[in-house]
Scaffold this motif. Structure first.
Motif, short mmCIF file in Angstrom:
data_model
loop_
_atom_site.label_atom_id
_atom_site.label_comp_id
_atom_site.label_asym_id
_atom_site.label_seq_id
_atom_site.Cartn_x
_atom_site.Cartn_y
_atom_site.Cartn_z
N ALA A 51 5.55 19.60 2.53
CA ALA A 51 5.48 19.80 3.98
C ALA A 51 4.27 20.65 4.33
O ALA A 51 3.54 20.38 5.30
CB ALA A 51 6.76 20.47 4.48
N GLU A 52 4.01 21.68 3.50
CA GLU A 52 2.85 22.55 3.76
C GLU A 52 1.54 21.77 3.63
O GLU A 52 0.58 22.04 4.35
CB GLU A 52 2.86 23.74 2.79
N LEU A 53 1.51 20.84 2.69
CA LEU A 53 0.28 20.06 2.51
C LEU A 53 -0.07 19.31 3.80
O LEU A 53 -1.21 19.32 4.25
CB LEU A 53 0.42 19.06 1.37
N LEU A 54 0.95 18.70 4.42
CA LEU A 54 0.69 17.92 5.64
C LEU A 54 0.19 18.81 6.77
O LEU A 54 -0.57 18.37 7.63
CB LEU A 54 1.96 17.18 6.08
N GLU A 55 0.65 20.06 6.77
CA GLU A 55 0.31 20.97 7.87
C GLU A 55 -0.79 21.96 7.49
O GLU A 55 -1.02 22.95 8.17
CB GLU A 55 1.58 21.70 8.31
N ALA A 56 -1.47 21.68 6.39
CA ALA A 56 -2.47 22.62 5.85
C ALA A 56 -3.67 22.75 6.81
O ALA A 56 -3.93 21.84 7.61
CB ALA A 56 -2.96 22.12 4.50
N PRO A 57 -4.37 23.90 6.74
CA PRO A 57 -5.53 24.11 7.61
C PRO A 57 -6.75 23.30 7.15
O PRO A 57 -7.67 23.84 6.55
CB PRO A 57 -5.78 25.62 7.49
N VAL A 58 -6.71 22.01 7.42
CA VAL A 58 -7.81 21.13 7.01
C VAL A 58 -8.30 20.35 8.24
O VAL A 58 -7.64 20.32 9.28
CB VAL A 58 -7.36 20.13 5.92
N ASP A 59 -9.46 19.71 8.07
CA ASP A 59 -10.02 18.89 9.15
C ASP A 59 -9.58 17.43 9.02
O ASP A 59 -9.52 16.71 10.01
CB ASP A 59 -11.55 18.97 9.10
N VAL A 60 -9.36 17.02 7.78
CA VAL A 60 -9.03 15.61 7.53
C VAL A 60 -7.76 15.54 6.69
O VAL A 60 -7.65 16.21 5.66
CB VAL A 60 -10.17 14.90 6.75
N LEU A 61 -6.80 14.72 7.14
CA LEU A 61 -5.58 14.50 6.38
C LEU A 61 -5.56 13.04 5.94
O LEU A 61 -5.76 12.14 6.76
CB LEU A 61 -4.35 14.82 7.24
N VAL A 62 -5.35 12.83 4.63
CA VAL A 62 -5.29 11.46 4.10
C VAL A 62 -3.89 11.22 3.54
O VAL A 62 -3.61 11.53 2.38
CB VAL A 62 -6.35 11.24 2.98
N PRO A 63 -2.95 10.70 4.35
CA PRO A 63 -1.65 10.34 3.79
C PRO A 63 -1.83 9.10 2.92
O PRO A 63 -2.34 8.08 3.39
CB PRO A 63 -0.79 10.04 5.03
N ALA A 64 -1.45 9.19 1.64
CA ALA A 64 -1.65 8.08 0.69
C ALA A 64 -0.39 7.89 -0.14
O ALA A 64 -0.48 7.58 -1.34
CB ALA A 64 -2.87 8.35 -0.20
N ALA A 65 0.78 8.08 0.49
CA ALA A 65 2.04 7.94 -0.26
C ALA A 65 2.90 6.83 0.36
O ALA A 65 2.76 5.66 0.00
CB ALA A 65 2.78 9.26 -0.30
N LEU A 66 3.76 7.20 1.31
CA LEU A 66 4.70 6.23 1.86
C LEU A 66 4.72 6.28 3.39
O LEU A 66 3.97 7.05 4.00
CB LEU A 66 6.11 6.51 1.31
N GLU A 67 5.62 5.50 4.00
CA GLU A 67 5.74 5.48 5.46
C GLU A 67 6.36 6.79 5.97
O GLU A 67 6.93 7.57 5.21
CB GLU A 67 6.69 4.37 5.94
N ASN A 68 6.27 6.97 7.29
CA ASN A 68 7.03 7.99 8.01
C ASN A 68 6.83 9.41 7.50
O ASN A 68 7.77 10.19 7.39
CB ASN A 68 8.53 7.68 7.96
N GLN A 69 5.60 9.77 7.19
CA GLN A 69 5.31 11.14 6.74
C GLN A 69 4.92 12.03 7.91
O GLN A 69 5.23 13.20 7.95
CB GLN A 69 4.19 11.12 5.69
N ILE A 70 4.23 11.44 8.90
CA ILE A 70 3.85 12.19 10.10
C ILE A 70 4.75 11.66 11.22
O ILE A 70 4.65 10.51 11.63
CB ILE A 70 2.36 11.97 10.44
N THR A 71 5.67 12.52 11.66
CA THR A 71 6.74 12.09 12.57
C THR A 71 6.73 12.98 13.82
O THR A 71 5.97 13.96 13.89
CB THR A 71 8.11 12.22 11.89
N ALA A 72 7.62 12.66 14.76
CA ALA A 72 7.73 13.50 15.97
C ALA A 72 8.09 14.93 15.58
O ALA A 72 7.78 15.87 16.30
CB ALA A 72 8.79 12.91 16.90
N GLU A 73 8.73 15.08 14.43
CA GLU A 73 9.18 16.40 14.01
C GLU A 73 8.02 17.32 13.59
O GLU A 73 7.98 18.49 13.93
CB GLU A 73 10.20 16.23 12.87
N ASN A 74 7.03 16.75 12.86
CA ASN A 74 5.96 17.62 12.33
C ASN A 74 4.59 17.38 12.96
O ASN A 74 3.65 18.13 12.69
CB ASN A 74 5.87 17.50 10.80
N ALA A 75 4.46 16.35 13.81
CA ALA A 75 3.11 15.97 14.30
C ALA A 75 2.42 17.12 15.02
O ALA A 75 1.20 17.32 14.87
CB ALA A 75 3.21 14.76 15.21
#
Ligand code: NAD
Length: 425
Positions: free
Chosen positions: A289-313
């Motif tokens: 979860a921290e990786l998705l919300e990390a202080p970065v400029d570019v996020l590359v989701p390369a795993a599965l569906e539904n990782q960025i949701t209404a809950e964490n966007a």
């Protein structure tokens, strides 16, 4: 218990098929698509469910369930990967098949969209069990697949070796070799140079292109990559070579962050040695979860569906999301990111490198004439750049986010092919 879990997933708001149809509806609205064609493109044309036995090493027989879905065939034979995962569902495979239709159309490839999957955990199968499962599944779906009909390829947890077994199974039943029946094969049986790296290479090409459009220098951009398999690991390595600074990576076993850019060669060696990026000594462990919300400029989701949701966007800090995975962002999350001014390069453009080089592999197999890697990479760059630019121009012209721009191009092409062919009979 398993049935209850399945039912929950299929009825949840983040059901991938529901999301895929929502994304399609947005494009169909914008295009004011004719009601009949719209209803047709909104559904999957063919859905095959197979329940089949596999002899396990201890002599017992275990049943497995698999799927092959062809969403649309208007522009050519169906094309799409095969996924082995314990959480595979029919709705997930339907969504992935629909996304393949739009991806092939957005890239201008003469293919329709398909996808397949087997509910299994390949990590808990021996090599012999995996081979027998693959061959039996290939035999079960052989009523649909073939070089002129539907051409499978690798996806999550399937490899060139799995593709070689599928090619061999199809060939044995025909009595002669049919390399064009499947792509992503080893070079020894008609695979293509550059196919293994193609998805990640495409992501890195698109990454540079979007930066130049946004007036950003990759050397100023910090990146986090979720998932370190075929798509994510190659994307991370090639993006690092292109100047991006990779600060965080993850896989199912954990995530790692470093304040200074990660050394990609050392990370690859660690993964080779331990089977995971977790525990990489030159970084500190963080949660997924921290990786998705990390202080970065570019996020590359390369795993599965539904990782960025209404809950964490709302907590995603990256201004640029490059979808190396299929369907990582739900439509609700898309709206939140868009309101924040983030740029999302959609899966149907960002990860199209895989199917583009699969197309090259199929063409090479059909003509039994093989190209050099430089030619493959050069053609890949041209096709994916054109696909990106076309989507970008459409989005600008229509004043919509890039996903919707890409969808209008793709859906329009499939609708046009459908109209030109006419509705049979
Ligand atoms: P893969 O099996 O090679 O790798 C998947 C990776 O994701 C593994 O490192 C796994 O540990 C990791 N992972 C899974 N769940 C995770 C989670 N919750 N958090 C963090 N990491 C997690 O699969 P792949 O082929 O790289 O596919 C990844 C994505 O890319 C999928 O969405 C797939 O559909 C898409 N894709 C793949 C290709 C291709 O050519 N392989 C082409 C286009 C799109």
């Amino acid at each position: 218990m398993a049935e209850a879990a399945l039912a929950t997933r299929e009825t949840a708001v983040d059901d991938p098929w529901h999301n895929a149809q929502r994304q399609f509806d947005a494009a169909a609205d914008l295009l004011e698509l004719d009601g009949g064609v719209r209803a047709f493109l909104r559904e999957a044309e063919r859905q095959l469910i197979v329940d089949f036995p596999v002899k396990m090493d201890d002599g017992s027989i275990r049943m497995f369930e698999g799927y092959r879905v062809q969403h649309n065939l208007a522009r050519g034979p169906a094309k799409g990967g095969i996924r082995y995962h314990p959480q595979v569902t029919l709705n997930e495979i339907k969504a992935l098949a629909m996304w393949m239709t739009w991806k092939c159309a957005a890239a201008g490839l003469p293919f329709g969209g398909a996808k397949g999957g087997v509910i299994c955990d390949p990590k808990r199968l021996s090599r012999g069990e995996l081979e027998r499962l693959t061959r039996r599944y290939a035999a079960e779906i052989s009523v649909l697949i073939g070089p002129e009909r539907d051409i499978p390829a690798p996806d999550v947890n399937t490899t060139p070796q799995v593709m070689a077994w599928i090619m061999d199974t199809v060939s044995m039943s025909a009595g002669y070799s049919i390399p064009a029946a499947v792509t992503g094969k080893p070079l020894s049986v008609g695979g293509s140079q550059g196919r293994n790296e193609a998805t990640g290479r495409g992501v890195s090409i698109v990454a540079r292109r979007v930066c130049s459009r946004l007036g950003r220098d990759p050397r100023d951009l910090r990146v986090a990559v979720q998932g370190f398999g075929n798509a994510g690991s190659v994307a991370a390595r090639l993006m690092a070579e292109g100047g991006f600074r990779i600060h965080a990576v993850s896989d199912t076993r954990g995530a790692v962050w470093s304040d200074t850019p990660l050394d990609m060669a050392a990370l690859a060696a660690h993964k080779q040695r331990t089977g995971t990026v977790a525990g990489f000594p030159d970084g500190r462990p963080i949660s997924n979860a921290e990786l998705l919300e990390a202080p970065v400029d570019v996020l590359v989701p390369a795993a599965l569906e539904n990782q960025i949701t209404a809950e964490n966007a709302a907590r995603i800090r990256a201004a640029l999301v490059l979808e190396a995975a299929n369907g990582p962002t739900t439509p609700d999350a898309d709206e939140i990111l868009s309101r924040r001014g983030a740029t999302v390069v959609p899966d149907i453009i960002a990860n199209a490198g895989g199917v583009i080089v699969s197309y090259f592999e199929w063409v090479q197999d059909l003509q039994s004439f093989f190209w050099e890697e430089a030619e493959i990479n050069d053609r890949l760059a041209r096709i994916i750049t054109t696909a990106f630019d076309t989507a970008w121009t459409a989005a600008e012209h229509l004043h919509v986010p890039l996903r919707l721009g890409a969808y209008t191009v793709a859906v329009q092409r499939v609708a046009e092919a459908t109209a030109d062919r006419g509705i049979y009979p």
